[in-house]
Motif scaffolding. Structure first.
Motif, mmCIF file in Angstrom:
data_model
loop_
_atom_site.group_PDB
_atom_site.id
_atom_site.type_symbol
_atom_site.label_atom_id
_atom_site.label_comp_id
_atom_site.label_asym_id
_atom_site.label_seq_id
_atom_site.Cartn_x
_atom_site.Cartn_y
_atom_site.Cartn_z
ATOM 1 N N PRO A 198 0.655 -1.038 -0.151
ATOM 2 C CA PRO A 198 0.012 0.067 -0.149
ATOM 3 C C PRO A 198 0.540 0.970 -0.309
ATOM 4 N N LEU A 199 2.339 1.404 0.339
ATOM 5 C CA LEU A 199 2.678 2.449 0.023
ATOM 6 C C LEU A 199 2.974 2.822 -1.751
ATOM 7 N N HIS A 200 3.188 2.127 -1.942
ATOM 8 C CA HIS A 200 3.655 2.179 -3.562
ATOM 9 C C HIS A 200 2.169 1.735 -4.865
ATOM 10 N N GLY A 201 1.794 0.412 -5.762
ATOM 11 C CA GLY A 201 1.296 0.177 -6.126
ATOM 12 C C GLY A 201 0.168 -0.335 -5.426
ATOM 13 N N GLY A 202 0.104 -0.908 -4.711
ATOM 14 C CA GLY A 202 -1.252 -0.720 -3.729
ATOM 15 C C GLY A 202 -1.890 0.174 -3.362
ATOM 16 N N ALA A 203 -1.198 1.495 -3.388
ATOM 17 C CA ALA A 203 -2.396 2.820 -2.589
ATOM 18 C C ALA A 203 -3.332 2.852 -3.905
ATOM 19 N N ASN A 204 -3.507 2.557 -5.550
ATOM 20 C CA ASN A 204 -4.635 2.508 -6.012
ATOM 21 C C ASN A 204 -6.277 2.406 -5.630
ATOM 22 N N GLN A 207 -1.446 9.080 10.913
ATOM 23 C CA GLN A 207 -1.498 8.110 9.492
ATOM 24 C C GLN A 207 -1.245 8.728 8.616
ATOM 25 N N LYS A 208 -0.928 8.147 7.427
ATOM 26 C CA LYS A 208 -0.766 9.012 6.407
ATOM 27 C C LYS A 208 -1.875 8.368 5.204
ATOM 28 N N ILE A 209 -2.218 9.709 4.649
ATOM 29 C CA ILE A 209 -3.221 9.374 3.106
ATOM 30 C C ILE A 209 -2.996 8.611 2.291
ATOM 31 N N MET A 210 -3.568 7.684 1.732
ATOM 32 C CA MET A 210 -3.493 6.944 0.647
ATOM 33 C C MET A 210 -3.074 8.187 -0.337
ATOM 34 N N GLY A 211 -2.840 7.344 -1.669
ATOM 35 C CA GLY A 211 -2.790 8.080 -2.370
ATOM 36 C C GLY A 211 -1.744 9.878 -2.818
ATOM 37 N N PHE A 212 -1.375 9.687 -1.698
ATOM 38 C CA PHE A 212 -0.828 11.563 -1.548
ATOM 39 C C PHE A 212 0.899 10.626 -0.969
ATOM 40 N N GLY A 213 1.811 12.386 -1.316
ATOM 41 C CA GLY A 213 2.843 12.093 -0.559
ATOM 42 C C GLY A 213 4.260 11.397 -1.967
ATOM 43 N N HIS A 214 5.358 11.805 -2.003
ATOM 44 C CA HIS A 214 5.872 11.252 -3.001
ATOM 45 C C HIS A 214 7.301 11.664 -2.524
ATOM 46 N N ARG A 215 7.921 10.487 -2.501
ATOM 47 C CA ARG A 215 9.684 10.549 -2.450
ATOM 48 C C ARG A 215 9.891 11.614 -3.157
ATOM 49 N N VAL A 216 10.038 10.989 -4.275
ATOM 50 C CA VAL A 216 10.608 12.606 -5.576
ATOM 51 C C VAL A 216 10.185 13.856 -5.705
ATOM 52 N N ALA A 248 2.503 22.572 2.590
ATOM 53 C CA ALA A 248 3.839 23.129 2.602
ATOM 54 C C ALA A 248 4.889 22.316 2.839
ATOM 55 N N LYS A 249 4.785 20.785 3.576
ATOM 56 C CA LYS A 249 5.417 19.463 3.299
ATOM 57 C C LYS A 249 5.257 18.730 2.493
ATOM 58 N N GLY A 250 4.977 19.497 0.556
ATOM 59 C CA GLY A 250 5.122 18.520 -0.197
ATOM 60 C C GLY A 250 3.998 17.261 -0.511
ATOM 61 N N ILE A 251 3.245 17.705 -0.181
ATOM 62 C CA ILE A 251 1.938 16.568 0.030
ATOM 63 C C ILE A 251 0.764 16.671 -0.679
ATOM 64 N N TYR A 252 1.156 16.115 -2.549
ATOM 65 C CA TYR A 252 0.171 16.049 -3.000
ATOM 66 C C TYR A 252 0.062 15.129 -3.497
ATOM 67 N N PRO A 253 -1.437 15.039 -4.377
ATOM 68 C CA PRO A 253 -1.872 13.726 -5.103
ATOM 69 C C PRO A 253 -0.570 13.297 -6.078
ATOM 70 N N ASN A 254 -0.717 11.669 -5.639
ATOM 71 C CA ASN A 254 -0.024 11.063 -6.818
ATOM 72 C C ASN A 254 -0.357 10.248 -7.456
ATOM 73 N N VAL A 255 0.706 9.508 -8.348
ATOM 74 C CA VAL A 255 -0.003 8.550 -9.512
ATOM 75 C C VAL A 255 -1.518 7.531 -9.078
ATOM 76 N N ASP A 256 -1.247 7.456 -7.637
ATOM 77 C CA ASP A 256 -2.584 6.530 -7.209
ATOM 78 C C ASP A 256 -3.839 7.164 -7.092
ATOM 79 N N PHE A 257 -4.033 8.400 -6.922
ATOM 80 C CA PHE A 257 -4.727 9.351 -6.375
ATOM 81 C C PHE A 257 -6.157 8.941 -7.354
ATOM 82 N N ILE A 267 -3.712 -3.762 -12.542
ATOM 83 C CA ILE A 267 -3.677 -3.066 -14.096
ATOM 84 C C ILE A 267 -2.236 -2.416 -14.107
ATOM 85 N N PHE A 268 -1.813 -1.508 -12.686
ATOM 86 C CA PHE A 268 -0.168 -0.815 -12.925
ATOM 87 C C PHE A 268 0.871 -1.574 -13.284
ATOM 88 N N ALA A 269 0.699 -3.396 -12.669
ATOM 89 C CA ALA A 269 1.665 -4.140 -12.997
ATOM 90 C C ALA A 269 1.968 -4.507 -14.634
HETATM 91 C C1 LIG Z 1 3.189 4.650 -7.442
HETATM 92 C C2 LIG Z 1 3.615 4.596 -5.778
HETATM 93 O O1 LIG Z 1 4.127 4.247 -5.522
HETATM 94 S S1 LIG Z 1 3.117 6.610 -5.240
HETATM 95 C C3 LIG Z 1 3.434 6.467 -3.737
HETATM 96 C C4 LIG Z 1 1.953 5.704 -3.021
HETATM 97 N N1 LIG Z 1 1.066 5.758 -2.121
HETATM 98 C C5 LIG Z 1 0.352 6.027 -1.261
HETATM 99 O O2 LIG Z 1 -0.004 6.915 -2.198
HETATM 100 C C6 LIG Z 1 0.515 6.124 0.118
HETATM 101 C C7 LIG Z 1 0.555 7.407 1.410
HETATM 102 N N2 LIG Z 1 2.096 8.252 1.007
HETATM 103 C C8 LIG Z 1 3.150 7.520 1.739
HETATM 104 O O3 LIG Z 1 3.078 6.653 2.457
HETATM 105 C C9 LIG Z 1 4.805 8.089 1.374
HETATM 106 O O4 LIG Z 1 4.340 9.523 1.092
HETATM 107 C C10 LIG Z 1 5.449 7.535 0.265
HETATM 108 C C11 LIG Z 1 5.966 6.379 1.163
HETATM 109 C C12 LIG Z 1 4.576 7.587 -1.112
HETATM 110 C C13 LIG Z 1 6.867 8.284 0.336
HETATM 111 O O5 LIG Z 1 7.436 8.276 1.830
HETATM 112 P P1 LIG Z 1 8.579 9.143 2.306
HETATM 113 O O6 LIG Z 1 9.286 9.547 0.825
HETATM 114 O O7 LIG Z 1 9.543 8.071 2.967
HETATM 115 O O8 LIG Z 1 8.196 10.624 2.974
HETATM 116 P P2 LIG Z 1 7.857 9.905 4.120
HETATM 117 O O9 LIG Z 1 6.918 8.656 5.197
HETATM 118 O O10 LIG Z 1 9.213 9.662 5.676
HETATM 119 O O11 LIG Z 1 6.738 11.418 5.001
HETATM 120 C C14 LIG Z 1 8.013 12.631 4.923
HETATM 121 C C15 LIG Z 1 6.653 12.890 6.217
HETATM 122 O O12 LIG Z 1 5.482 14.100 5.151
HETATM 123 C C16 LIG Z 1 4.365 13.020 5.109
HETATM 124 N N3 LIG Z 1 2.690 12.187 4.946
HETATM 125 C C17 LIG Z 1 4.177 11.522 3.879
HETATM 126 N N4 LIG Z 1 2.938 10.991 2.886
HETATM 127 C C18 LIG Z 1 2.059 11.382 3.833
HETATM 128 C C19 LIG Z 1 0.591 10.953 3.199
HETATM 129 N N5 LIG Z 1 0.050 10.913 2.248
HETATM 130 N N6 LIG Z 1 0.054 11.990 4.375
HETATM 131 C C20 LIG Z 1 -0.695 12.570 5.439
HETATM 132 N N7 LIG Z 1 0.753 12.054 6.085
HETATM 133 C C21 LIG Z 1 2.159 11.685 4.957
HETATM 134 C C22 LIG Z 1 4.947 12.273 6.926
HETATM 135 O O13 LIG Z 1 4.137 11.636 7.296
HETATM 136 C C23 LIG Z 1 6.301 12.995 7.117
HETATM 137 O O14 LIG Z 1 5.753 13.841 7.712
HETATM 138 P P3 LIG Z 1 6.857 13.993 9.037
HETATM 139 O O15 LIG Z 1 7.912 14.944 8.493
HETATM 140 O O16 LIG Z 1 6.612 15.254 10.158
HETATM 141 O O17 LIG Z 1 7.883 13.227 10.527
#
Ligand SMILES: CC(=O)SCCNC(=O)CCNC(=O)[C@H](O)C(C)(C)COP(=O)(O)OP(=O)(O)OC[C@H]1O[C@@H](n2cnc3c(N)ncnc32)[C@H](O)[C@@H]1OP(=O)(O)O
Ligand SMILES: O=C([O-])CC(=O)C(=O)O
Length: 385
Positions: free
Chosen positions: A227-233, A261-270, A314-323, A342-344
């Motif tokens: 769920p942190l990668h493709g399973g997020a969709n 807790q993480k909100i699915m479909g948001f956030g990205h390492r890059v 402000a933390k750079g958390i925006y929709p990713n491809v899975d949203f 399908i992603f696979a």
């Molecule tokens: C095809 C793909 O793989 S796209 C990604 C699909 N995954 C998701 O949508 C799952 C949700 N997103 C996440 O778990 C993460 O953003 C990831 C796995 C994509 C990236 O992880 P990382 O680069 O390791 O970022 P990390 O988890 O360290 O987060 C950095 C900060 O942003 C916050 N953050 C990141 N993503 C989210 C999110 N989706 N919701 C809420 N907060 C978030 C973290 O809590 C952290 O905050 P802190 O610095 O105050 O502790």
């Protein structure tokens, strides 16, 4: 000096290997600050508008856009190899119908290795055939499991239909509307490749041992499933269902943030801005809604994007491809547990491109660690513990 300090003088540990280059590659490039993605130097927006998935796969794997004859040959080769062996179908019939389709896919992809000759990795014809077989058979296996879990026989590929149309046909036994097939094909193009993401890295590590391509793809499928990668969709659609109404969005997000807790479909390492693929997927979803009517999921999704931008932008958390992908697939009538398979199907192109690139300059991946355990610990006999 302990081993810990010795190693840490050479490198600083980065959890998740953040910002550590793991390879050199000419396949794709992400600019996460400006929201730009290129495959072999071509912007994703141009490929989405003008290319097709099969042409894009060729571009990624063979490094250039095909000419007319090369594309025709590639399409014909894939078409010829779409069928799967009856023994693979028989094996799939034994899978529990309640099992997740990603597990079925991982197992079936690995099973291909049982049937095709092994490890002629220095033979270009072996590489070409493996590329074609994997691109051709993975969609057939996803659709076959979907039919079988509902008690049906697998639907044979239809030789009159192109890659995307044929997959949708095998899922439903009905030819899809051309707009649906076109939208689906663009989705595949958008998901085909994304530099050294977790599943591609996994594929490359497996490839670096010089094992079979079927094992490479099976390990990548296993990694994509999380769920942190493709399973997020898949998780995104479940989340939209759980939120249920636009009014519930704000309390939902506040509770998630409060509970860390993480909100699915948001956030990205890059990406620190909206993923360019999410913008294209959003416009594809809108195109479908224009044709067939808007749904509440979309309203909830828009509100979610707005609320999260306000709270986490402000933390750079925006929709990713899975949203937005799930909204498109849902509108096409595809069950949510097929979103990640399908992603696979699409990402096989990128995995194969990296497999090929890895083989050309191979050195086994074997990083180091910073040992945090003890040394010289005496063994305690069982009776003294
Ligand atoms: C095809 C793909 O793989 S796209 C990604 C699909 N995954 C998701 O949508 C799952 C949700 N997103 C996440 O778990 C993460 O953003 C990831 C796995 C994509 C990236 O992880 P990382 O680069 O390791 O970022 P990390 O988890 O360290 O987060 C950095 C900060 O942003 C916050 N953050 C990141 N993503 C989210 C999110 N989706 N919701 C809420 N907060 C978030 C973290 O809590 C952290 O905050 P802190 O610095 O105050 O502790
Ligand atoms: O690049 C990543 O880490 C994840 C991603 O967006 C992808 O694999 O498409």
């Amino acid at each position: 000096m302990t081993s810990t300090t010795t190693i840490s003088t050479f490198c600083e540990y980065q959890p998740g290997l953040e910002n550590i280059p793991a390879t050199q590659s000419s396949i794709s490039c992400v600019d996460g600050i400006n929201g730009v993605l290129e495959y072999r130097g071509i912007r994703i927006e141009e490929l989405a508008a003008q290319s097709s998935f099969v042409e894009t796969a060729y571009l990624l794997i063979w490094g250039k856009l095909p000419n007319k004859a090369e594309l025709k040959q590639f399409q014909t080769d894939i078409l010829y190899h779409r069928r799967i062996k009856y023994r693979i179908r028989d094996m799939m019939k034994c899978f529990p119908e309640t099992g997740h389709p990603m597990d079925a896919l991982q197992t079936s992809a690995a099973a291909l290795g049982l049937f095709y000759s092994r490890r002629a990795l220095d033979n270009p014809e072996y590489i070409r055939k493996a590329v074609v077989r994997l691109l051709a058979k993975i969609p057939t296996m996803v659709a076959a499991f979907h039919q079988m879990r509902r008690g049906n026989d697998a639907i044979q590929p239809n030789d009159d239909l192109d890659y995307a149309t044929n997959f949708l046909y095998m899922l439903t036994e009905r030819k899809p509307h051309p707009i649906a097939a076109k939208v689906f094909d663009v989705c595949l193009t958008l998901h085909a490749e994304h530099t050294i993401n977790a599943s591609t890295f996994s594929a490359m590590v497996t490839a670096s041992t010089l094992t079979d391509p079927y094992g490479v793809i099976a390990s990548a499928v296993g990694t994509l499933a999380g769920p942190l990668h493709g399973g997020a969709n898949e998780e995104v659609l479940l989340m939209l269902e759980e939120i249920g109404s636009v009014e519930n969005v704000l309390p939902y997000v506040e509770a998630k943030i409060a509970n860390k807790q993480k909100i699915m479909g948001f956030g990205h390492r890059v990406y620190k801005v909206k993923d360019p693929r999410a913008s294209i997927l959003q416009s594809l979803a809108e195109q479908l809604f224009e044709e067939t009517g808007y749904d509440t999921y979309y309203e909830i999704a828009l509100e979610l994007e707005k609320v999260i931008e306000g709270k986490l932008g402000a933390k750079g958390i925006y929709p990713n491809v899975d949203f937005y992908s799930g909204l498109v697939y849902n509108k096409l009538g595809i069950p949510s547990d097929l979103f990640t398979p399908i992603f696979a199907i699409a990402r096989v192109a990128g995995w194969l491109a990296h497999w090929k690139e890895q083989l050309a300059v191979n050195r086994i991946f074997r990083p180091t660690q910073i040992y945090t355990g003890k040394h010289k610990v005496p063994y305690i006999p069982m009776k003294e513990r």
